[in-house]
Design a protein around this motif. Structure first.
Motif, PDB file in Angstrom:
ATOM      1  N   ARG A 164     -27.750 -14.065 -19.431  1.00 61.07           N
ATOM      2  CA  ARG A 164     -26.363 -13.745 -19.770  1.00 61.07           C
ATOM      3  C   ARG A 164     -26.267 -12.940 -21.055  1.00 61.07           C
ATOM      4  O   ARG A 164     -27.049 -13.131 -21.977  1.00 61.07           O
ATOM      5  CB  ARG A 164     -25.540 -15.027 -19.911  1.00 61.07           C
ATOM      6  N   TYR A 165     -25.299 -12.057 -21.093  1.00 58.59           N
ATOM      7  CA  TYR A 165     -24.886 -11.409 -22.341  1.00 58.59           C
ATOM      8  C   TYR A 165     -23.375 -11.384 -22.343  1.00 58.59           C
ATOM      9  O   TYR A 165     -22.758 -10.662 -21.554  1.00 58.59           O
ATOM     10  CB  TYR A 165     -25.450  -9.993 -22.450  1.00 58.59           C
ATOM     11  N   ARG A 166     -22.822 -12.209 -23.186  1.00 57.12           N
ATOM     12  CA  ARG A 166     -21.369 -12.403 -23.207  1.00 57.12           C
ATOM     13  C   ARG A 166     -20.904 -12.796 -21.805  1.00 57.12           C
ATOM     14  O   ARG A 166     -21.423 -13.764 -21.248  1.00 57.12           O
ATOM     15  CB  ARG A 166     -20.692 -11.173 -23.764  1.00 57.12           C
ATOM     16  N   ALA A 167     -19.978 -12.077 -21.195  1.00 57.37           N
ATOM     17  CA  ALA A 167     -19.484 -12.463 -19.870  1.00 57.37           C
ATOM     18  C   ALA A 167     -20.309 -11.876 -18.733  1.00 57.37           C
ATOM     19  O   ALA A 167     -19.970 -12.083 -17.572  1.00 57.37           O
ATOM     20  CB  ALA A 167     -18.028 -12.021 -19.720  1.00 57.37           C
ATOM     21  N   TYR A 168     -21.372 -11.165 -19.058  1.00 57.37           N
ATOM     22  CA  TYR A 168     -22.129 -10.427 -18.051  1.00 57.37           C
ATOM     23  C   TYR A 168     -23.439 -11.130 -17.705  1.00 57.37           C
ATOM     24  O   TYR A 168     -23.977 -11.917 -18.490  1.00 57.37           O
ATOM     25  CB  TYR A 168     -22.445  -9.018 -18.551  1.00 57.37           C
ATOM     26  N   THR A 169     -23.974 -10.791 -16.535  1.00 53.49           N
ATOM     27  CA  THR A 169     -25.328 -11.182 -16.141  1.00 53.49           C
ATOM     28  C   THR A 169     -26.173  -9.926 -16.077  1.00 53.49           C
ATOM     29  O   THR A 169     -25.815  -8.967 -15.385  1.00 53.49           O
ATOM     30  CB  THR A 169     -25.345 -11.875 -14.769  1.00 53.49           C
ATOM     31  N   LEU A 170     -27.280  -9.918 -16.812  1.00 57.74           N
ATOM     32  CA  LEU A 170     -28.195  -8.787 -16.834  1.00 57.74           C
ATOM     33  C   LEU A 170     -29.444  -9.179 -16.057  1.00 57.74           C
ATOM     34  O   LEU A 170     -30.048 -10.219 -16.327  1.00 57.74           O
ATOM     35  CB  LEU A 170     -28.602  -8.429 -18.265  1.00 57.74           C
ATOM     36  N   CYS A 171     -29.849  -8.347 -15.105  1.00 52.21           N
ATOM     37  CA  CYS A 171     -31.021  -8.648 -14.292  1.00 52.21           C
ATOM     38  C   CYS A 171     -32.020  -7.503 -14.353  1.00 52.21           C
ATOM     39  O   CYS A 171     -31.630  -6.327 -14.354  1.00 52.21           O
ATOM     40  CB  CYS A 171     -30.623  -8.906 -12.842  1.00 52.21           C
ATOM     41  N   GLY A 172     -33.291  -7.862 -14.386  1.00 55.60           N
ATOM     42  CA  GLY A 172     -34.329  -6.856 -14.452  1.00 55.60           C
ATOM     43  C   GLY A 172     -35.619  -7.346 -13.843  1.00 55.60           C
ATOM     44  O   GLY A 172     -35.652  -8.341 -13.116  1.00 55.60           O
ATOM     45  N   MET A 173     -36.692  -6.627 -14.171  1.00 53.92           N
ATOM     46  CA  MET A 173     -38.008  -6.873 -13.606  1.00 53.92           C
ATOM     47  C   MET A 173     -38.798  -7.807 -14.497  1.00 53.92           C
ATOM     48  O   MET A 173     -38.916  -7.583 -15.703  1.00 53.92           O
ATOM     49  CB  MET A 173     -38.745  -5.533 -13.484  1.00 53.92           C
ATOM     50  N   GLY A 174     -39.340  -8.854 -13.904  1.00 51.66           N
ATOM     51  CA  GLY A 174     -40.184  -9.771 -14.659  1.00 51.66           C
ATOM     52  C   GLY A 174     -41.591  -9.232 -14.846  1.00 51.66           C
ATOM     53  O   GLY A 174     -41.911  -8.112 -14.453  1.00 51.66           O
ATOM     54  N   PRO A 175     -42.478 -10.027 -15.436  1.00 49.14           N
ATOM     55  CA  PRO A 175     -43.864  -9.609 -15.640  1.00 49.14           C
ATOM     56  C   PRO A 175     -44.520  -9.167 -14.332  1.00 49.14           C
ATOM     57  O   PRO A 175     -44.214  -9.741 -13.281  1.00 49.14           O
ATOM     58  CB  PRO A 175     -44.524 -10.883 -16.197  1.00 49.14           C
ATOM     59  N   PRO A 176     -45.360  -8.102 -14.402  1.00 50.00           N
ATOM     60  CA  PRO A 176     -46.024  -7.587 -15.586  1.00 50.00           C
ATOM     61  C   PRO A 176     -45.188  -6.659 -16.464  1.00 50.00           C
ATOM     62  O   PRO A 176     -45.708  -6.134 -17.444  1.00 50.00           O
ATOM     63  CB  PRO A 176     -47.212  -6.818 -14.995  1.00 50.00           C
ATOM     64  N   SER A 177     -43.937  -6.435 -16.116  1.00 50.33           N
ATOM     65  CA  SER A 177     -43.087  -5.668 -17.021  1.00 50.33           C
ATOM     66  C   SER A 177     -42.599  -6.570 -18.147  1.00 50.33           C
ATOM     67  O   SER A 177     -42.221  -7.722 -17.920  1.00 50.33           O
ATOM     68  CB  SER A 177     -41.887  -5.080 -16.286  1.00 50.33           C
ATOM     69  N   SER A 178     -42.614  -6.044 -19.343  1.00 50.82           N
ATOM     70  CA  SER A 178     -42.028  -6.746 -20.489  1.00 50.82           C
ATOM     71  C   SER A 178     -40.590  -6.311 -20.721  1.00 50.82           C
ATOM     72  O   SER A 178     -39.913  -6.843 -21.611  1.00 50.82           O
ATOM     73  CB  SER A 178     -42.850  -6.460 -21.746  1.00 50.82           C
TER      74      SER A 178
END
Length: 586
Positions: free
Chosen positions: A288-302
């Motif tokens: 979460r960031y404030r009211a938002y949900t941020l999604c991305g790639m897990g490891p091996p990406s940092s």
């Protein structure tokens, strides 16, 4: 497994609903002057569309994506077509000789999936791969140029897997725009011409020299028509027979021969390495960031971990009140130091090292880390923390080296979205060109050259079959009700993390439209000096930051961010003015 993106029901109150309605309207455009006016970057118009949008690093690639969307193709279809064209028009940054990470949002199913098409080390690779005869790490350029640096490419398998899952148009149809350009030719762009003029090693490869350089050895000039019939033949083979045509048979044999046949720096990739390559589906990494949900790639990406750690620290501040300036840069830089300290110690291929991913983005842990930041004084170099779920380990930190990439953002008519960051690592990769008309990556130099420090192994050391750590940070943002809000990402090596974090703050806190958000001056820290973009408005913050104890460096920070934001009226798109990209749709 795909992730269902839930709404934060506890936040569904009237006040938030009214606030969110204002946020999801067209973002404000009044927080900062147009960065291009100060830096001389190309001034670009905010992209607008009602039905769908494609954003890519070159106009020809973005146009190919829009062509596929107009034909009824899905976001995945468009991303495939874009990637194939980028191989031609932006060969220094990505292509089928490299790898990629892909996020896919399924609007109807309300699910998010992430695919890992990162390159792998050959089975013959050892931790000492990049040590010289003296036992010390090789110079970067000595390691890069030649077959030693080439990882088993993953992009073609990734594209095929994405099409199997989410494609609508026939596979072969997606190859048509790139095949046409390869056969009929395209004009060399100013950016490609400029990079060729600076490149010192590419012309030493016979095939690359014939393709990119004139008979007198000078690089082909901007506007010169470039044709690549060999690549057209490669694309036809893959279009007709699928990814197997790349990983087995003549194309695979040529890749292995090119890698192992380099006179001065041969590699050890085999046909078995290519045939064994598999795309990995990873669990999306969301926070979460404030009211938002941020999604991305897990490891091996940092990338997702570091971006979410930075924003988690910033969540303790009123960034909207601060706005762009020296104080905001102070907080972003200090948060970056903490994130990069954790990245250096913990991040690597999860098949080889235990990565406490959930602990690293735990909200309590990040709040604890945020207490290390003084509002008035720079901390110097940060140390890694002790996140929850950390197993006992004896690892040494290692920063590593990363360089260029490209990014693709797409939303289709059904509301499905793709965020894909794609790379061959350094500019022009290993400087090896195959008979098939494409360059090979130098992705293995994303591993740590030194396998150990002070007797302790590093998480990102070379090992057979391992995927090197990455900073690529393709990102999809959801609002408080779980609705798609933004699709973004950037090239730029390890600076990707700061570029994406800056863009998200600009979009979510400062309410800049996506064009102004991506063009905003770059700034941050990779647990070293505080970096400010040379020639931008950020230069004016230098004295104030130095007064707080920051060691400041002015750098060329050539991001290439593409961002699409969903609004009630459709889509707004921005393509970084530092490069040649566009965001277009209908």
């Amino acid at each position: 497994m795909p992730l269902k993106v839930p709404a934060f029901r506890a936040r569904r109150i009237l006040v938030l609903g009214l606030w969110l309605a204002a946020v999801t309207a067209a973002p404000a455009q009044t927080m900062a002057p147009a960065p291009e006016a100060a830096t001389g970057r190309t001034a670009k118009t905010l992209g607008t569309a009602q039905r769908y949008m494609a954003a890519a690093a070159n106009p020809l690639a973005a146009a190919a994506g829009r062509e596929i969307l107009r034909a009824g193709g899905s976001a995945a279809d468009a991303a495939i077509a874009i990637q194939l064209v980028l191989n031609l028009v932006e060969p220094q940054s990505s292509g089928i000789g490299g790898g990629a990470f892909l996020l896919h949002w399924d609007e109807a199913g309300r699910t998010l999936a992430t695919l890992d098409g990162r390159e792998t080390a050959p089975k013959a690779a050892t931790p000492e791969r990049f040590l010289g005869a003296d036992g010390k790490p090789m110079k970067f350029v000595d390691a890069v140029v030649g077959g030693r640096s080439v990882g088993v490419p993953g992009t073609v398998r990734l594209l095929e897997e994405a099409h199997k899952r989410w494609g609508k148009l026939p596979w072969a149809e997606l190859f048509a725009p790139a095949i046409k350009l390869a056969e009929e030719g395209f004009a060399i762009s100013p950016r490609l011409a400029g990079l060729l003029a600076l490149e010192k090693n590419l012309s030493r490869d016979a095939r690359a020299s014939l393709y990119f350089y004139e008979a007198d050895g000078k690089p082909r000039a901007a506007g010169t028509t470039l044709r690549n019939p060999a690549f057209a033949a490669t694309l036809r083979a893959i279009a007709q027979r699928g990814a197997g045509a790349f990983y087995e048979g003549e194309i695979a044999q040529d890749i292995v021969a090119t890698v192992t046949g380099h006179k001065n720096n041969p590699g050890d990739m085999t046909l078995d390495d290519l045939a064994a390559y598999k795309v990995e589906e990873r669990a999306p990494l969301c926070g979460r960031y404030r009211a938002y949900t941020l999604c991305g790639m897990g490891p091996p990406s940092s990338g997702a971990i570091a971006v979410q750690q930075i924003l988690g620290v910033l969540a303790t501040r009123d960034m909207a009140r601060l706005g762009p300036g020296a104080e905001a840069a102070h907080w972003v830089a200090e948060a970056g130091k903490l994130a990069f300290a954790d990245r250096a110690l913990y991040l690597g291929d999860p098949a080889f090292v235990s990565v406490p991913a959930a602990g690293l983005i735990d909200e309590d842990y990040i709040r604890e880390r945020a207490r290390l930041v003084s509002p008035d004084r720079a901390m110097g170099k940060a140390s890694a923390g002790s996140p929850p779920n950390k197993r006992a380990l004896l690892l040494a930190p290692s920063d590593g080296i990363e360089n260029g990439t490209s990014h693709i953002s797409v939303v289709d008519a059904a509301g499905n979205a793709v965020s894909m960051t794609t790379t061959i690592e350094d500019g022009f990769g290993s400087r090896l060109m195959t008979k098939g008309g494409f360059l090979l990556n130098n992705e293995l130099t994303d591993f740590s050259f030194a396998p150990s420090e002070d007797g302790k192994p590093v998480a990102n050391r070379v090992e057979p079959g391992k995927r090197p750590r990455s900073s690529m940070a393709p990102t999809i943002v959801f609002d408080a009700f779980g609705r798609l809000y933004a699709v973004t990402g950037s090239p730029g090596g390890s600076q990707i993390i700061g570029y994406v974090a800056k863009t998200l703050v600009a979009l979510l806190d400062w309410k800049l439209d996506p064009q102004r958000a991506v063009d905003l001056a770059n700034f941050g820290s990779r647990n070293g000096p505080t970096e400010l973009e040379k020639g931008s408005e950020a230069e004016g913050w230098k004295a104030a930051l130095e007064a707080r104890g920051h060691e400041v460096r002015l750098l060329e920070m050539t991001s290439g961010i593409q961002a699409i934001v969903k609004t009630p009226e459709g889509y707004l798109g921005g393509a970084d003015g530092r490069r040649e990209g566009v965001a277009i749709g209908d």
